[in-house]
Design a protein around this motif. Structure first.
Motif, mmCIF file in Angstrom:
data_model
loop_
_atom_site.group_PDB
_atom_site.id
_atom_site.type_symbol
_atom_site.label_atom_id
_atom_site.label_comp_id
_atom_site.label_asym_id
_atom_site.label_seq_id
_atom_site.Cartn_x
_atom_site.Cartn_y
_atom_site.Cartn_z
ATOM 1 N N MET A 1 0.816 -1.204 0.000
ATOM 2 C CA MET A 1 0.000 0.000 0.000
ATOM 3 C C MET A 1 0.858 1.266 0.000
ATOM 4 S SD MET A 1 -2.739 -1.512 -0.383
ATOM 5 C CE MET A 1 -3.812 -0.083 -0.551
ATOM 6 N N LYS A 2 2.051 1.179 0.564
ATOM 7 C CA LYS A 2 2.923 2.354 0.577
ATOM 8 C C LYS A 2 3.406 2.685 -0.841
ATOM 9 C CE LYS A 2 5.485 2.779 4.163
ATOM 10 N NZ LYS A 2 6.544 2.630 5.184
ATOM 11 N N VAL A 3 3.840 1.679 -1.591
ATOM 12 C CA VAL A 3 4.297 1.973 -2.959
ATOM 13 C C VAL A 3 3.126 2.373 -3.843
ATOM 14 C CG1 VAL A 3 6.338 0.496 -2.796
ATOM 15 C CG2 VAL A 3 4.217 -0.459 -3.722
ATOM 16 N N TRP A 4 1.930 1.853 -3.530
ATOM 17 C CA TRP A 4 0.755 2.254 -4.305
ATOM 18 C C TRP A 4 0.411 3.711 -4.041
ATOM 19 C CZ3 TRP A 4 -1.080 1.098 -8.597
ATOM 20 C CH2 TRP A 4 -2.389 1.365 -8.975
ATOM 21 N N ALA A 5 0.524 4.129 -2.796
ATOM 22 C CA ALA A 5 0.277 5.533 -2.467
ATOM 23 C C ALA A 5 1.265 6.440 -3.187
ATOM 24 C CB ALA A 5 0.377 5.741 -0.952
ATOM 25 N N GLN A 6 2.523 6.029 -3.243
ATOM 26 C CA GLN A 6 3.536 6.826 -3.944
ATOM 27 C C GLN A 6 3.214 6.927 -5.430
ATOM 28 O OE1 GLN A 6 6.914 4.484 -2.741
ATOM 29 N NE2 GLN A 6 7.519 5.939 -1.170
ATOM 30 N N GLN A 7 2.634 5.880 -6.001
ATOM 31 C CA GLN A 7 2.263 5.896 -7.410
ATOM 32 C C GLN A 7 1.097 6.859 -7.657
ATOM 33 O OE1 GLN A 7 3.389 4.362 -10.293
ATOM 34 N NE2 GLN A 7 1.768 5.472 -11.350
ATOM 35 N N LEU A 8 0.119 6.831 -6.764
ATOM 36 C CA LEU A 8 -1.095 7.632 -6.971
ATOM 37 C C LEU A 8 -0.922 9.096 -6.597
ATOM 38 C CD1 LEU A 8 -3.861 5.233 -5.594
ATOM 39 C CD2 LEU A 8 -3.206 5.601 -7.974
ATOM 40 N N PHE A 9 -0.110 9.344 -5.566
ATOM 41 C CA PHE A 9 -0.004 10.689 -5.006
ATOM 42 C C PHE A 9 1.462 11.123 -4.992
ATOM 43 C CE2 PHE A 9 -3.600 8.523 -2.962
ATOM 44 C CZ PHE A 9 -4.635 9.323 -3.399
ATOM 45 N N TYR A 10 1.905 11.666 -6.100
ATOM 46 C CA TYR A 10 3.311 12.064 -6.215
ATOM 47 C C TYR A 10 3.542 13.372 -5.469
ATOM 48 C CZ TYR A 10 1.932 15.611 -9.621
ATOM 49 O OH TYR A 10 1.375 16.700 -10.225
ATOM 50 N N ASN A 11 4.793 13.657 -5.224
ATOM 51 C CA ASN A 11 5.184 14.867 -4.507
ATOM 52 C C ASN A 11 5.631 15.932 -5.510
ATOM 53 O OD1 ASN A 11 6.065 16.791 -2.743
ATOM 54 N ND2 ASN A 11 7.799 15.640 -1.951
ATOM 55 N N PRO A 12 4.847 16.981 -5.730
ATOM 56 C CA PRO A 12 5.202 17.991 -6.715
ATOM 57 C C PRO A 12 6.051 19.123 -6.140
ATOM 58 C CG PRO A 12 3.055 18.477 -5.871
ATOM 59 C CD PRO A 12 3.536 17.255 -5.117
ATOM 60 N N ASN A 13 6.376 19.023 -4.855
ATOM 61 C CA ASN A 13 7.007 20.152 -4.179
ATOM 62 C C ASN A 13 8.452 20.324 -4.625
ATOM 63 O OD1 ASN A 13 7.141 22.282 -2.263
ATOM 64 N ND2 ASN A 13 5.649 21.166 -1.037
ATOM 65 N N ARG A 14 8.733 21.438 -5.265
ATOM 66 C CA ARG A 14 10.089 21.689 -5.760
ATOM 67 C C ARG A 14 10.972 22.349 -4.705
ATOM 68 N NH1 ARG A 14 10.482 20.724 -11.101
ATOM 69 N NH2 ARG A 14 8.554 20.596 -12.303
ATOM 70 N N ARG A 15 10.357 22.982 -3.730
ATOM 71 C CA ARG A 15 11.161 23.614 -2.677
ATOM 72 C C ARG A 15 11.822 22.559 -1.796
ATOM 73 N NH1 ARG A 15 7.011 27.789 -0.139
ATOM 74 N NH2 ARG A 15 5.638 26.064 -0.631
ATOM 75 N N ASN A 16 11.080 21.484 -1.563
ATOM 76 C CA ASN A 16 11.639 20.336 -0.870
ATOM 77 C C ASN A 16 12.244 20.691 0.483
ATOM 78 O OD1 ASN A 16 11.737 17.561 -1.143
ATOM 79 N ND2 ASN A 16 13.904 17.562 -1.621
ATOM 80 N N ARG A 17 11.580 21.561 1.223
ATOM 81 C CA ARG A 17 12.010 21.827 2.591
ATOM 82 C C ARG A 17 11.714 20.601 3.441
ATOM 83 N NH1 ARG A 17 8.342 27.044 3.471
ATOM 84 N NH2 ARG A 17 6.856 25.383 2.983
ATOM 85 N N LEU A 18 12.387 20.505 4.580
ATOM 86 C CA LEU A 18 12.151 19.364 5.452
ATOM 87 C C LEU A 18 10.676 19.278 5.838
ATOM 88 C CD1 LEU A 18 12.979 16.978 7.190
ATOM 89 C CD2 LEU A 18 13.671 18.590 8.979
ATOM 90 N N LEU A 19 10.054 20.401 6.188
ATOM 91 C CA LEU A 19 8.652 20.378 6.574
ATOM 92 C C LEU A 19 7.788 19.794 5.465
ATOM 93 C CD1 LEU A 19 6.352 21.122 8.524
ATOM 94 C CD2 LEU A 19 6.320 23.397 7.472
ATOM 95 N N ASP A 20 8.017 20.213 4.224
ATOM 96 C CA ASP A 20 7.244 19.699 3.100
ATOM 97 C C ASP A 20 7.438 18.192 2.948
ATOM 98 O OD1 ASP A 20 6.371 22.324 2.349
ATOM 99 O OD2 ASP A 20 8.326 22.650 1.436
ATOM 100 N N LEU B 1 15.074 23.371 11.897
ATOM 101 C CA LEU B 1 15.194 22.375 10.838
ATOM 102 C C LEU B 1 14.015 22.372 9.868
ATOM 103 C CD1 LEU B 1 16.517 19.395 12.992
ATOM 104 C CD2 LEU B 1 17.757 20.512 11.126
ATOM 105 N N LEU B 2 12.865 22.841 10.289
ATOM 106 C CA LEU B 2 11.656 22.672 9.485
ATOM 107 C C LEU B 2 11.764 23.303 8.105
ATOM 108 C CD1 LEU B 2 8.794 23.199 12.098
ATOM 109 C CD2 LEU B 2 9.718 21.047 11.227
ATOM 110 N N TYR B 3 12.466 24.411 8.013
ATOM 111 C CA TYR B 3 12.541 25.113 6.732
ATOM 112 C C TYR B 3 13.897 24.944 6.054
ATOM 113 C CZ TYR B 3 8.315 26.841 8.772
ATOM 114 O OH TYR B 3 7.075 26.892 9.359
ATOM 115 N N GLU B 4 14.645 23.964 6.525
ATOM 116 C CA GLU B 4 15.925 23.627 5.880
ATOM 117 C C GLU B 4 15.639 23.042 4.495
ATOM 118 O OE1 GLU B 4 19.285 23.482 4.657
ATOM 119 O OE2 GLU B 4 19.358 23.943 6.830
#
Length: 221
Positions: A76-95, A146-149
């Motif tokens: 289910m974890k790999v399926w979630a990664q397939q369905l819901f990708y991460n579009p965040n380009r800033r890629n801060r730790l919080l994101d 660390l959150l905004y690193e």
């Protein structure tokens, strides 16, 4: 498969994949083939005491997940990664923490009877340690700023598997940032009960998400 019964309940318009077992040459526990198939590497689910795992010196924190009881969680974890990708380009730790927390919350929905330790790859004691020290963990990330690193090399250890988390006691598990991300997502859904998962996942700004979650754990007495 019970997980897919829950999945169809929460995501009736999403495709249901077929499951294919394969031998990964001890490389991958699970993968997806576009939106049709989940592949599960059976050779990495033979039980943590399987002799080969010791022979090639897999660390204990990885061997723990090389067991049959992790099959559904990995699927289910790999399926979630397939369905819901991460579009965040800033890629801060919080994101990244919140994105990983969303994937784990997907497991909450589809595997409601599975213990958090299985979803996270922790021991029961490590999971309890996180619960007992939630406010201190949150304070650690705040105090260390660390959150905004945004440099991944500086924060990767907080969201990646490991025997423990850098800067925390030896009893802590690795990737504590992911556990914290899950708590933030759970709080978000508690504070916004009218929001469904698909809508929640579309909130990609970690700061806005955190504000809507009103997450601020209190020390335990």
């Amino acid at each position: 498969v019970p997980a897919f019964k829950y999945y169809k309940h929460y995501f009736p318009d999403r495709p249901v994949p077929k499951i294919v077992a394969y031998i990964s040459a001890f490389r991958q526990q699970g993968l997806t083939l576009d939106t049709t198939t989940i592949g599960l590497g059976l050779d990495l689910h033979l039980g943590k005491d399987y002799l080969y795992y010791e022979t090639v010196n897999y660390p204990q924190y990885l061997q723990r997940e090389f067991a049959p009881e992790y099959l559904a969680s990995h699927a289910m974890k790999v399926w979630a990664q397939q369905l819901f990708y991460n579009p965040n380009r800033r890629n801060r730790l919080l994101d990244q923490m919140i994105y990983n927390g969303k994937l784990l919350y997907f497991l909450d929905l589809t595997l409601p009877e599975v213990h958090d330790s299985i979803k996270l790859g922790y021991t029961a004691a490590q999971t309890q340690w996180c619960k007992d020290n939630e406010s201190q963990i949150w304070s650690f990330f705040i105090d260390k700023k660390l959150l905004y690193e945004s440099e991944r090399s500086k924060y990767n250890s907080y969201v990646s598997p490991g025997p423990t988390t850098m800067g925390m006691p030896s009893r802590s598990p690795g990737s504590v940032g992911n556990w914290l991300g899950l708590q933030i997502v759970r709080k978000y859904m508690e504070e916004n009960p009218e929001t469904d998962f698909e809508t929640m996942f579309e909130e990609h700004d970690g700061q806005k998400f955190l504000q809507k979650a009103r997450y601020k754990p209190k020390p335990k007495n």
